[in-house]
Design a protein around this motif. Structure first.
Motif, PDB file in Angstrom:
ATOM      1  N   ILE A  17       1.051  -1.299   0.049  1.00  0.00           N
ATOM      2  CA  ILE A  17       0.149   0.121  -0.248  1.00  0.00           C
ATOM      3  C   ILE A  17       0.852   0.930   0.471  1.00  0.00           C
ATOM      4  O   ILE A  17       0.849   2.192  -0.508  1.00  0.00           O
ATOM      5  N   ASP A  18       1.715   1.147   0.429  1.00  0.00           N
ATOM      6  CA  ASP A  18       3.177   2.047   1.088  1.00  0.00           C
ATOM      7  C   ASP A  18       3.494   2.609  -0.322  1.00  0.00           C
ATOM      8  O   ASP A  18       3.306   3.945  -0.455  1.00  0.00           O
ATOM      9  N   LYS A  19       3.752   1.433  -0.929  1.00  0.00           N
ATOM     10  CA  LYS A  19       4.949   1.853  -2.208  1.00  0.00           C
ATOM     11  C   LYS A  19       4.015   2.306  -3.382  1.00  0.00           C
ATOM     12  O   LYS A  19       4.590   3.110  -3.876  1.00  0.00           O
ATOM     13  N   THR A  20       2.905   1.983  -3.339  1.00  0.00           N
ATOM     14  CA  THR A  20       2.115   2.216  -4.417  1.00  0.00           C
ATOM     15  C   THR A  20       1.844   3.706  -4.673  1.00  0.00           C
ATOM     16  O   THR A  20       1.445   4.562  -4.880  1.00  0.00           O
ATOM     17  N   VAL A  21       0.861   3.680  -2.692  1.00  0.00           N
ATOM     18  CA  VAL A  21       0.789   5.017  -3.028  1.00  0.00           C
ATOM     19  C   VAL A  21       0.994   6.412  -3.509  1.00  0.00           C
ATOM     20  O   VAL A  21       1.310   7.106  -3.917  1.00  0.00           O
ATOM     21  N   LYS A  22       3.123   5.965  -2.607  1.00  0.00           N
ATOM     22  CA  LYS A  22       3.527   7.049  -2.393  1.00  0.00           C
ATOM     23  C   LYS A  22       4.380   7.333  -4.240  1.00  0.00           C
ATOM     24  O   LYS A  22       4.748   8.007  -4.699  1.00  0.00           O
ATOM     25  N   GLU A  23       4.437   5.951  -5.348  1.00  0.00           N
ATOM     26  CA  GLU A  23       4.469   6.131  -6.206  1.00  0.00           C
ATOM     27  C   GLU A  23       3.552   7.066  -6.671  1.00  0.00           C
ATOM     28  O   GLU A  23       3.919   8.060  -8.236  1.00  0.00           O
ATOM     29  N   ILE A  24       2.341   6.665  -6.620  1.00  0.00           N
ATOM     30  CA  ILE A  24       0.876   7.568  -7.644  1.00  0.00           C
ATOM     31  C   ILE A  24       1.151   8.969  -7.142  1.00  0.00           C
ATOM     32  O   ILE A  24       1.304   9.601  -8.019  1.00  0.00           O
ATOM     33  N   VAL A  25       1.257   9.170  -5.592  1.00  0.00           N
ATOM     34  CA  VAL A  25       1.760  10.344  -5.560  1.00  0.00           C
ATOM     35  C   VAL A  25       2.666  11.217  -5.952  1.00  0.00           C
ATOM     36  O   VAL A  25       2.810  12.312  -6.735  1.00  0.00           O
ATOM     37  N   ASP A  26       4.144  10.338  -5.923  1.00  0.00           N
ATOM     38  CA  ASP A  26       5.403  11.209  -6.123  1.00  0.00           C
ATOM     39  C   ASP A  26       5.100  11.254  -7.657  1.00  0.00           C
ATOM     40  O   ASP A  26       5.609  12.530  -8.820  1.00  0.00           O
ATOM     41  N   SER A  27       4.405  10.695  -8.264  1.00  0.00           N
ATOM     42  CA  SER A  27       4.018  11.129 -10.022  1.00  0.00           C
ATOM     43  C   SER A  27       3.121  11.611 -10.529  1.00  0.00           C
ATOM     44  O   SER A  27       3.058  12.492 -11.427  1.00  0.00           O
ATOM     45  N   GLU A  28       1.718  11.692 -10.171  1.00  0.00           N
ATOM     46  CA  GLU A  28       1.044  12.222 -10.286  1.00  0.00           C
ATOM     47  C   GLU A  28       0.884  14.054  -9.190  1.00  0.00           C
ATOM     48  O   GLU A  28      -0.271  14.555  -9.473  1.00  0.00           O
ATOM     49  N   GLY A  29       1.363  14.069  -8.389  1.00  0.00           N
ATOM     50  CA  GLY A  29       0.885  14.794  -7.276  1.00  0.00           C
ATOM     51  C   GLY A  29      -0.047  15.097  -6.234  1.00  0.00           C
ATOM     52  O   GLY A  29       0.301  15.546  -5.223  1.00  0.00           O
ATOM     53  N   ARG A  30      -1.094  13.489  -5.928  1.00  0.00           N
ATOM     54  CA  ARG A  30      -1.470  14.003  -5.378  1.00  0.00           C
ATOM     55  C   ARG A  30      -3.295  12.409  -6.177  1.00  0.00           C
ATOM     56  O   ARG A  30      -2.543  11.662  -6.681  1.00  0.00           O
ATOM     57  N   ILE A  31      -3.725  12.390  -5.119  1.00  0.00           N
ATOM     58  CA  ILE A  31      -4.557  11.292  -4.987  1.00  0.00           C
ATOM     59  C   ILE A  31      -6.105  11.838  -4.979  1.00  0.00           C
ATOM     60  O   ILE A  31      -6.506  12.305  -3.863  1.00  0.00           O
ATOM     61  N   ASP A  32      -7.065  11.627  -6.362  1.00  0.00           N
ATOM     62  CA  ASP A  32      -8.147  12.255  -6.383  1.00  0.00           C
ATOM     63  C   ASP A  32      -9.639  11.716  -5.648  1.00  0.00           C
ATOM     64  O   ASP A  32     -10.435  12.038  -5.084  1.00  0.00           O
ATOM     65  N   ILE A  33      -9.524  10.556  -6.527  1.00  0.00           N
ATOM     66  CA  ILE A  33     -10.495   9.553  -5.814  1.00  0.00           C
ATOM     67  C   ILE A  33      -9.964   8.151  -5.643  1.00  0.00           C
ATOM     68  O   ILE A  33      -9.024   7.339  -6.096  1.00  0.00           O
ATOM     69  N   LEU A  34     -10.380   7.431  -4.630  1.00  0.00           N
ATOM     70  CA  LEU A  34     -10.164   6.572  -3.692  1.00  0.00           C
ATOM     71  C   LEU A  34     -11.594   5.157  -4.187  1.00  0.00           C
ATOM     72  O   LEU A  34     -12.337   5.221  -2.858  1.00  0.00           O
ATOM     73  N   VAL A  35     -11.538   4.385  -4.401  1.00  0.00           N
ATOM     74  CA  VAL A  35     -12.103   3.516  -4.285  1.00  0.00           C
ATOM     75  C   VAL A  35     -11.894   1.843  -4.064  1.00  0.00           C
ATOM     76  O   VAL A  35     -11.004   1.382  -4.537  1.00  0.00           O
ATOM     77  N   ASN A  36     -12.650   2.259  -2.546  1.00  0.00           N
ATOM     78  CA  ASN A  36     -12.446   0.491  -1.991  1.00  0.00           C
ATOM     79  C   ASN A  36     -12.725  -0.092  -2.224  1.00  0.00           C
ATOM     80  O   ASN A  36     -13.783  -0.422  -1.979  1.00  0.00           O
ATOM     81  N   ASN A  37     -12.172  -0.984  -3.729  1.00  0.00           N
ATOM     82  CA  ASN A  37     -13.435  -2.032  -4.175  1.00  0.00           C
ATOM     83  C   ASN A  37     -12.767  -3.870  -3.409  1.00  0.00           C
ATOM     84  O   ASN A  37     -13.394  -4.821  -3.921  1.00  0.00           O
ATOM     85  N   ALA A  38     -11.824  -3.730  -2.739  1.00  0.00           N
ATOM     86  CA  ALA A  38     -10.671  -5.016  -2.763  1.00  0.00           C
ATOM     87  C   ALA A  38     -11.697  -5.690  -1.662  1.00  0.00           C
ATOM     88  O   ALA A  38     -12.392  -5.288  -0.599  1.00  0.00           O
ATOM     89  N   GLY A  39     -11.762  -7.233  -2.421  1.00  0.00           N
ATOM     90  CA  GLY A  39     -12.993  -8.031  -1.463  1.00  0.00           C
ATOM     91  C   GLY A  39     -12.713  -9.665  -1.844  1.00  0.00           C
ATOM     92  O   GLY A  39     -12.553 -10.219  -2.657  1.00  0.00           O
TER      93      GLY A  39
END
Length: 173
Positions: free
Chosen positions: A72-94
């Motif tokens: 989780i930490d690795k992927t979120v950091k990668e996205i934020v480093d690349s895009e500068g933000r996360i606008d929408i999180l869809v918690n769908n895993a189940g």
């Protein structure tokens, strides 16, 4: 217009995959989608095929296991480093446990809660600081009626209490 950055968990199949494809193929290109799954090496082929030309353009596939904080930490950091933000999180895993309730071993209940409840908690805790920093963001909780029925109510209760959201507003899945 700058596309909204969307992080979706549980995108290897089902509704998660369909949401990822729908947003990534938006004709107005309003979304940049990070579709995640816990086992990318064995589960991504179907999504890659269906993505077509949107792959690595508006759809990016990443490995993320909601039960493993380091992914989780690795992927979120990668996205934020690349895009500068996360606008929408869809918690769908189940996960869905095929056993009948009364015959299911206790471990099935623990595994179910680890993914369906604590996975939502981990993901939300990972993105909220970035959303608060930008003073913007949306979190969508998706829950299945196929799982142990109580999980979705626990999620509604928790997020309703924390974010002061009416339970009906998140009990749509």
């Amino acid at each position: 217009m700058t596309p909204l950055v969307v992080l979706i968990t549980g995108s290897s199949k089902g509704i998660g995959q369909e949401i990822a494809l729908h947003l990534a193929k938006d004709p107005q290109r309003r979304f940049k989608v990070y579709a995640t799954m816990r086992n990318q090496s064995t589960r991504q082929d179907d999504l890659k095929t269906k993505a077509g030309s949107s792959l690595d353009d508006t759809l990016f596939i990443r490995e993320l296991d909601v039960t493993k904080q380091e992914t989780i930490d690795k992927t979120v950091k990668e996205i934020v480093d690349s895009e500068g933000r996360i606008d929408i999180l869809v918690n769908n895993a189940g996960v869905v446990t095929p056993d009948w309730w009364e015959t299911a071993p206790m471990q099935s209940f623990y595994d179910h809660m680890e993914v369906n409840y604590f996975g939502c908690v981990r993901m939300t805790k990972a993105v909220v600081p970035y959303m608060k920093d930008k003073r913007s963001g949306r979190i969508l909780q998706i829950s299945s009626t196929c799982g142990f029925k109580g999980t979705r109510f626990i999620i509604c209760g928790m997020f309703g209490a924390i974010f002061k959201i009416p339970a009906v507003g998140i009990l749509l899945g």
